[in-house]
Every structure is written in structure tokens, then in C-alpha cells.
Design a protein around this motif. Structure first.
Motif, PDB file in Angstrom:
ATOM      1  N   LYS A  52       0.821  -1.218   0.000  1.00 37.15           N
ATOM      2  CA  LYS A  52       0.000   0.000   0.000  1.00 37.15           C
ATOM      3  C   LYS A  52       0.849   1.259   0.000  1.00 37.15           C
ATOM      4  N   ASN A  53       0.275   2.285  -0.563  1.00 35.76           N
ATOM      5  CA  ASN A  53       0.923   3.587  -0.586  1.00 35.76           C
ATOM      6  C   ASN A  53       0.138   4.537   0.297  1.00 35.76           C
ATOM      7  N   ALA A  54       0.705   4.866   1.453  1.00 38.46           N
ATOM      8  CA  ALA A  54      -0.014   5.771   2.347  1.00 38.46           C
ATOM      9  C   ALA A  54       0.752   7.063   2.551  1.00 38.46           C
ATOM     10  N   CYS A  55       2.036   6.975   2.826  1.00 36.87           N
ATOM     11  CA  CYS A  55       2.744   8.191   3.235  1.00 36.87           C
ATOM     12  C   CYS A  55       3.880   8.549   2.287  1.00 36.87           C
TER      13      CYS A  55
ATOM     14  N   GLY B  70       8.222   6.652   4.426  1.00 34.87           N
ATOM     15  CA  GLY B  70       8.837   5.722   5.362  1.00 34.87           C
ATOM     16  C   GLY B  70       8.218   5.684   6.742  1.00 34.87           C
ATOM     17  N   GLU B  71       7.137   6.436   6.951  1.00 41.71           N
ATOM     18  CA  GLU B  71       6.586   6.562   8.298  1.00 41.71           C
ATOM     19  C   GLU B  71       5.608   5.447   8.661  1.00 41.71           C
ATOM     20  N   CYS B  72       4.945   4.847   7.654  1.00 38.72           N
ATOM     21  CA  CYS B  72       3.793   4.011   8.001  1.00 38.72           C
ATOM     22  C   CYS B  72       4.030   2.517   7.810  1.00 38.72           C
ATOM     23  N   GLY B  73       4.980   2.151   6.976  1.00 41.49           N
ATOM     24  CA  GLY B  73       5.289   0.734   6.787  1.00 41.49           C
ATOM     25  C   GLY B  73       4.278  -0.050   5.967  1.00 41.49           C
ATOM     26  N   SER B  74       3.255   0.604   5.441  1.00 38.07           N
ATOM     27  CA  SER B  74       2.232  -0.155   4.707  1.00 38.07           C
ATOM     28  C   SER B  74       2.753  -0.622   3.346  1.00 38.07           C
ATOM     29  N   CYS B  75       3.901  -0.124   2.938  1.00 37.28           N
ATOM     30  CA  CYS B  75       4.511  -0.523   1.664  1.00 37.28           C
ATOM     31  C   CYS B  75       5.614  -1.555   1.869  1.00 37.28           C
ATOM     32  N   THR B  76       5.685  -2.147   3.078  1.00 34.55           N
ATOM     33  CA  THR B  76       6.800  -3.047   3.399  1.00 34.55           C
ATOM     34  C   THR B  76       6.845  -4.263   2.471  1.00 34.55           C
TER      35      THR B  76
ATOM     36  N   VAL C 218      11.864  -3.819   4.035  1.00 36.59           N
ATOM     37  CA  VAL C 218      12.188  -2.419   3.747  1.00 36.59           C
ATOM     38  C   VAL C 218      10.903  -1.700   3.331  1.00 36.59           C
ATOM     39  N   CYS C 219      10.930  -0.376   3.409  1.00 38.74           N
ATOM     40  CA  CYS C 219       9.831   0.415   2.871  1.00 38.74           C
ATOM     41  C   CYS C 219      10.070   0.559   1.366  1.00 38.74           C
ATOM     42  N   SER C 220       9.184  -0.044   0.562  1.00 35.82           N
ATOM     43  CA  SER C 220       9.439  -0.007  -0.879  1.00 35.82           C
ATOM     44  C   SER C 220       9.267   1.399  -1.448  1.00 35.82           C
ATOM     45  N   CYS C 221       8.610   2.290  -0.700  1.00 35.32           N
ATOM     46  CA  CYS C 221       8.470   3.673  -1.175  1.00 35.32           C
ATOM     47  C   CYS C 221       9.800   4.413  -1.127  1.00 35.32           C
ATOM     48  N   LEU C 222      10.781   3.870  -0.382  1.00 32.20           N
ATOM     49  CA  LEU C 222      12.069   4.552  -0.247  1.00 32.20           C
ATOM     50  C   LEU C 222      13.199   3.841  -0.979  1.00 32.20           C
TER      51      LEU C 222
HETATM   52  S1  FES Z   1       4.097   4.305   2.065  1.00 35.29           S
HETATM   53 FE1  FES Z   1       4.314   4.712   4.187  1.00 35.29          FE
HETATM   54  S2  FES Z   1       6.232   3.799   4.568  1.00 35.29           S
HETATM   55 FE2  FES Z   1       6.100   3.599   2.440  1.00 35.29          FE
END
Ligand code: FES
Ligand SMILES: Cc1cc2nc3c(=O)[nH]c(=O)nc-3n(C[C@H](O)[C@H](O)[C@H](O)COP(=O)(O)OP(=O)(O)OC[C@H]3O[C@@H](n4cnc5c(N)ncnc54)[C@H](O)[C@@H]3O)c2cc1C
Ligand code: FES
Lengths: 300, 197
Positions: free
Chosen positions: B37-40, B43-49, B57-61
């Protein structure tokens, strides 16, 4: 945008020389946030993930040479005995996912006054090894931070590693934040006792434009411990000495008011952390002769 | 640019990837895998782990280009991954690329089965089943990231203390459950894992 993927350190240096505006990306935990939010659109991204040696560390006689991209998780797991202050600081960074990616090289690259590695590096004593096609040099950690989010790197230079003095006595690190995980420090403090040289070193985070040492406090405490024969006797530090040390540490802060806290609060809290850490580390020194076998838990 | 990587055990390639694009974007928008998921995006929410070479890892980062040649496990592949781990590599993960979940299968993956409330007849990993059984899913937005993080912890720490669980999940935010049921779910999965051996 171009994505440069050097396969070796030499290739990376050549790429940085050719494109000095290229933004290195290691763990990406600072860089990607800026790109995702459109705060930064670099012409070139220079990926450092393929350079294996940046993820290695070597434990030497005097120092640990820590590769720029060694993730915090590895520091916590493998270098707790050699670098207790940095290991404690690493544990306070963000979350497991971030600690699996981010490392000290990126923390130094960003050079945020709130970066958690900085107070621990200042307290332990460290040199940053940087290199370009022109050659390598070592920057003493005290000279590395040059302004708010500024460091001493030249545009064509990359951080290769950090040479950190191995602990010869107890070290501590703590930071103030609203909760235990995922917290940018409101303020932070690190302390290292160096029984071999009979000195103490400090590092203050998030309470001045750059990470700084509390030099007057160090000088005062070094003299007081020396004159009182404390290193030999191992007796409890006189409360008035601890208080004076804490006051001098607080005085070394040059904080601002912001959303995370007021300047007054920061100065106060840094003083409290200094007094407590002096108590913890000294107790450890007294009870196990300065060995680093037992690491007291830092309070986050 | 083109990115070649292994997703859920199978070689994949993504084309026309923008150089500043995140791995999360590539997975969701180019591979058709919206489980992460894409929430933030910070790196704050971990929903993209996801797991990158086994590591959460956080895939958004992660820049997409940094995933070149590497192994990614997403929540869509978790059931197969866990099954395969139990059967072929007990007590460990698999990173060979010969095992795994095809993209088509991953894209079709649904928690449903015949009853999405109980997970009955669905393809669920033990941690997914435990989340359902413990009532740890409300809106479900945080669930994929939590599942990937919790599964990874149980892989190397089969009998975690409460402090271990809290620490392992400290990078994942949930706005619905208040976390208690999530902790219950992980304890349940750990207990079932213990019983099984
Ligand atoms: S979308 Fe929130 S940590 Fe990656
Ligand atoms: C949710 C979240 C929470 C966070 N919490 C904390 C926290 O609690 N404490 C903390 O200190 N930090 C925190 N951070 C910031 C970040 O994780 C750290 O600064 C981390 O150390 C960055 O490392 P990295 O490898 O990911 O750096 P990157 O993002 O890859 O790079 C950071 C900077 O350093 C430069 N750089 C990287 N490697 C090199 C090199 N070898 N040579 C020259 N320049 C280089 C990059 O160009 C960039 O400017 C947080 C970040 C996020 C997203
Ligand atoms: S169930 Fe809704 S955010 Fe966790």
C-alpha cells in the motif's frame, strides 16, 4: 533524470567527478523522501548499492573502519561491543525497515542537526574518510559539520568510510522524543568515557545549528576527575561536579524554538541527559573497571 | 529505463520506469501488484513493506533502479513463499528464483477463498490466517505491510517475546485496531508454528 549505477568504487568516483551535481543514493531513506515529495529533482542519481565494500567494516587495533553504507541494523547487531554509543544511537533511528536501509554515510551526507549518529561519533572520536578522483583525505568529525545540513564534502567527493575510535570505556546515548519508535530527536546527547586517556567526550544533537561537542563541559570534567583522583579511586562523582558538568553541557546548546520543542526545553533536557548519562557511565566504570562488557540501556 | 528483478520468486522486467520512481510505484502501477500500500511515501507508516533480498524495507524509499537484479517478496507472494519455506526450506527462506509465484497468479491473488471472513479455502500463509482468526484486520490498509514484517520476524525468531513483536512491528502504523489484536495475531501465529514442529 539519469540513473547511474557504478559497479565499483572507482567507477563511482569517476561518475561523481564527471557529474558533480549527481546525488548519491545509498539507503535512500532521506533522498527518496525528497524525490517522492518533489522537493528535489536531481539531474543524476548515483546509486551506491552495488558497491559491496561500502557495506563492510573492519575492526582494527584502535579503530573500527565502518563502510558508509553499513545499515544501522548491522551496527546494532555486530558492533555493540566496539561502538556501544553508536549502536545505542542506531537503535533509536526510526524503525526496523529504515534501519535495514539507512546508514551512517547517509546520515553524514544529510548532516541534519537531528541525525542520531552524530552525537555518538563526536563522543567516541571519529574521522570521515572521503575520496574523489583527486585523492583521499580524512576529515576529523569535529570539522565535518559546517552548517545547518551542510558538511565539508567537496562536490566531487564521496564518503567512503568512518574511522571510529573503539570504545575503551562506557558510552551512552539518549534522545528526547514523543514516543519510542519513528521519532526525530527533539534533542539528543551522547557521552563517552575514555579511561585510557582519562578524558570524556560529548556530543549534542538537535540543539544547535550543527551537531556539537560541549567542549567547556569536557574540559571542566576532565580537570575535576583528574584533580579529585576519581579515575584511580573509582569513587562516586560529587553531585556538585555532576551538576556543573550538566550546566556547562546545557550552556553549549544553541537551540531554536520549533514545532518539536522550545529552545528553553531543549537546553534543559540536554542538561538532564548529560547528568544522567554521567551517572550511568561512571557507575559502569566503577563497577566493572571500565570494561565495556555490560551495556546499560539508554533511555529514548 | 528498464528494471529486471525477481518478484515473488520469478524473473520480471518493468519498462519505461522513470529514474526517480520508487519500487512501490513499479510494483503497484507497472506490475499490477497493488497489495503493497501507498499511504505516506516517506517511510513513516510501513504499509509498503516488502522484502528486498530477504530484508524488510519500505518499498516507497527504494529507488526502482536499486532493485535491479534483486529479489522482492510482496504480500501477494507471501502464501506461496511461506508454503515453500515450510516444505522445501524448513526454518529458512528461499531465494532461488526457481520456486515462487507467477505474476498472473500474484495479480489474481485474493484473500477471499470461499469465505473472505474466515479465509476458508483461500490461499493463506499462517500469518495471514492468524490475522483473520484474531480479528486483526479492520480496514485492512496496514495489513499487507504488517504481514510481511511479522512473517519475517517469525522466520528468524519463532518464539518472540512481546517486546520482540512490538519492536519488529514498530515501523508499521495502524489507525483502526489499536494494535492489541495485531499482537494477538502474531502471538497466535507463533504458537501455531511451535505446535507444528
Ligand atoms: S508508504 Fe508509508 S512507509 Fe512507504
Ligand atoms: C521515516 C523516517 C524516519 C527517520 N528517522 C530518523 C531518526 O530517527 N534518526 C536519524 O538520524 N535519521 C532518521 N531518518 C533519516 C535517515 O534515515 C537517516 O539520515 C539515514 O542515516 C540516511 O541514510 P541513507 O543511507 O538512507 O541515506 P540516503 O537517503 O541514501 O542519502 C542521504 C544523503 O547522504 C548522501 N550520501 C549517501 N551516501 C553517501 C556517500 N557514500 N557519500 C556522499 N554522500 C552520500 C546522499 O546524497 C544524500 O544527500 C529517518 C528517515 C525516515 C524516512
Ligand atoms: S486495519 Fe485499518 S489501518 Fe490497520
Amino acid at each position: 533524470m539519469d540513473f547511474l549505477r557504478p559497479a565499483s568504487w572507482e567507477e563511482a568516483l569517476a561518475a561523481k567527478a564527471e557529474h558533480p551535481t549527481a546525488v548519491p543514493i545509498a539507503g535512500g531513506t532521506d533522498v527518496m523522501v525528497e524525490i517522492n515529495f518533489d522537493h528535489r529533482r536531481p539531474e543524476y542519481l548515483l546509486d551506491l548499492n552495488r558497491i559491496g565494500e561500502l557495506r563492510d567494516w573492519v575492526v582494527g587495533e584502535e579503530n573500527v573502519e565502518l563502510g558508509a553504507s553499513v545499515p544501522y541494523t548491522h551496527i546494532m547487531e555486530h558492533l555493540r561491543a566496539e561502538l556501544p554509543g553508536l549502536a545505542l544511537a542506531s537503535h533509536t533511528v526510526a524503525s526496523p525497515q529504515i534501519r535495514n536501509r539507512g546508514g551512517v554515510g547517509g546520515n553524514l551526507g544529510t548532516a541534519s542537526p537531528a541525525g542520531d549518529a552524530h552525537p555518538a561519533l563526536l563522543a567516541a572520536g571519529a574521522e570521515v574518510e572521503v575520496e574523489s578522483v583527486r585523492g583521499a583525505r580524512r576529515i576529523p568529525i569535529d570539522a565535518f559539520y559546517t552548517g545547518v545540513k551542510r558538511n565539508a564534502l567537496a562536490p566531487d567527493e564521496l564518503i567512503k568510510s568512518v574511522h571510529i575510535k573503539k570504545a575503551d570505556g562506557p558510552q551512552q546515548y539518549s534522545k528526547v522524543g514523543t514516543r519510542n519508535a519513528m521519532v526525530i530527536a527533539v534533542c539528543a546527547f551522547g557521552l563517552a568515557l575514555h579511561p585510557e586517556t582519562r578524558t570524556v567526550r560529548t556530543g549534542i544533537g538537535s540543539a544547535a545549528p550543527t551537531p556539537v561537542r560541549a567542549r567547556d563541559a569536557e574540559t571542566f570534567l576532565n580537570a575535576a576527575l583528574d584533580e579529585g583522583g576519581f579515575w584511580d579511586s573509582g569513587k562516586i562523582i560529587t553531585p556538585s561536579v555532576a551538576k556543573q558538568f550538566a550546566d556547562l553541557v546545557a550552556g553549549a546548546c544553541n537551540p531554536i524554538d520549533d514545532v518539536r520543542g522550545t529552545a528553553k526545553y531543549r537546553r534543559h533536557a540536554v542538561g538532564i541527559m548529560a547528568r544522567r548519562q554521567l551517572g550511568w557511565t561512571w557507575e559502569q566504570y566503577r563497577t566493572d573497571g571500565g570494561g565495556t562488557g555490560r551495556t546499560l540501556e539508554g533511555a529514548a | 529505463m528498464r528494471v529486471n528483478f525477481t518478484v515473488n520468486g520469478r524473473r520480471q522486467e518493468a519498462d519505461d520506469v522513470w529514474e526517480g520512481e520508487s519500487l512501490l510505484y513499479v510494483l503497484r502501477e507497472r506490475m499490477g501488484l497493488p497489495g503493497s500500500k501507498n499511504a505516506c511515501e516517506q517511510g513513516e507508516c510501513g504499509s509498503c513493506t516488502v522484502r528486498l533480498d530477504g530484508v524488510p524495507v519500505c518499498s516507497c524509499l527504494v529507488a526502482a533502479g536499486q532493485a535491479e537484479g534483486r529479489e522482492i517478496i510482496t504480500v501477494e507472494g507471501l502464501a506461496d513463499y511461506a508454503k515453500h519455506r515450510d516444505e522445501a526450506h524448513p526454518g529458512d527462506g528461499c531465494a532461488s528464483g526457481s520456486c515462487g509465484t507467477s505474476l498472473q497468479r500474484a495479480q489474481r491473488w485474493r484473500a477471499g477463498g470461499t469465505d473472505s471472513g474466515t479465509g476458508e479455502a483461500g490461499e493463506l500463509s499462517p500469518i495471514q490466517q492468524a490475522f483473520i482468526d484474531a480479528g486483526a484486520v479492520q480496514c485492512g490498509f496496514c495489513t499487507p505491510g504488517l504481514l510481511v514484517a511479522a512473517d519475517e520476524m517469525l522466520e528468524h525468531n519463532p518464539s518472540p517475546s512481546d517486546a520482540d513483536i512490538r519492536e519488529a512491528l514498530s515501523g508499521n502504523l495502524c489507525r483502526c485496531t489499536g494494535y492489541e489484536k495485531i499482537l494477538d495475531a502474531v502471538r497466535l501465529a507463533a504458537a501455531r508454528q511451535e505446535e507444528a514442529v
